[in-house]
Design an enzyme around this catalytic site. Sequence first.
Site, short mmCIF file in Angstrom:
data_model
loop_
_atom_site.label_atom_id
_atom_site.label_comp_id
_atom_site.label_asym_id
_atom_site.label_seq_id
_atom_site.Cartn_x
_atom_site.Cartn_y
_atom_site.Cartn_z
CE LYS A 172 -14.22 -40.08 7.00
NZ LYS A 172 -13.00 -40.79 6.61
O1 G3P Z 1 -9.43 -40.48 6.67
C1 G3P Z 1 -9.26 -39.43 5.66
C2 G3P Z 1 -8.17 -38.86 5.65
O2 G3P Z 1 -7.35 -39.02 6.72
C3 G3P Z 1 -7.34 -38.86 4.24
O3 G3P Z 1 -5.87 -38.61 4.57
O4 G3P Z 1 -3.58 -38.76 3.53
O5 G3P Z 1 -5.49 -38.96 2.09
O6 G3P Z 1 -4.97 -36.90 3.03
P1 G3P Z 1 -5.09 -38.42 3.29
#
Ligand code: G3P
Length: 216
Positions: A83
């Site tokens: 990533k």
């Molecule tokens: O993998 C990254 C992503 O899904 C982040 O999610 O919930 O931290 O916005 P969130």
Amino acid sequence: MQFFLDTANIEAIKKYAAWGVVDGVTTNPSLISKEGVSLEKRIKEILEVVDGPISTEVIAADYEGMLEEARKYAKWHKNIYVKVPITQDGLRACKTLSAEGVNVNVTLIFSAGQALLAAKAGATVVSPFIGRLDDICQDGMELIAEIAQIFGNYDFKTKILVASIRHPRHVIDAARLGASIATVPPEVFDLLIKHPLTDIGLKKFLEDWEKVKDLK
Ligand code: G3P
């Protein structure tokens, strides 16, 4: 549609992998930091449990540093997706790594323009963060629709990996739009399988069965 698990928690990964519906795993520095183990140790544990793309994120912000980390991760296993963030250095790194045959997941995508640049730089997947857009009163799903239309127009091979999913509706709407992958947090998997009418129906079946089960 593929489902990835959006967590670095190994117990959760084992649990949902056993459901038979997990095609890969996504992690990020915040998810790893919740676990209190080294990145390398945890990613290698995950690789043992799930035979599919496992995303691990670079920490370096500069091009050379990103390449160094990415090449190290890519050597761990063929299933590693590296990533990189959608920055100028991240985009350059994406181009270089993709040309070397490394699968790149370009992350922190919040606009269709960013997704288009990542696709042109050879990204294997782009990760639009829909929940974080919804959080600031923008329509995350509209972004998925825009990216899907653009990728379709030009036949880009880059896949849409819908990230920052908050609830089952996000998964369903992403599926309706034809997104290739949804990365789903464990709690959203629990909500996806649940329906009160299923619980009521099962309870009634068992109650009715009790009435006749001893009949010969
Ligand atoms: O993998 C990254 C992503 O899904 C982040 O999610 O919930 O931290 O916005 P969130």
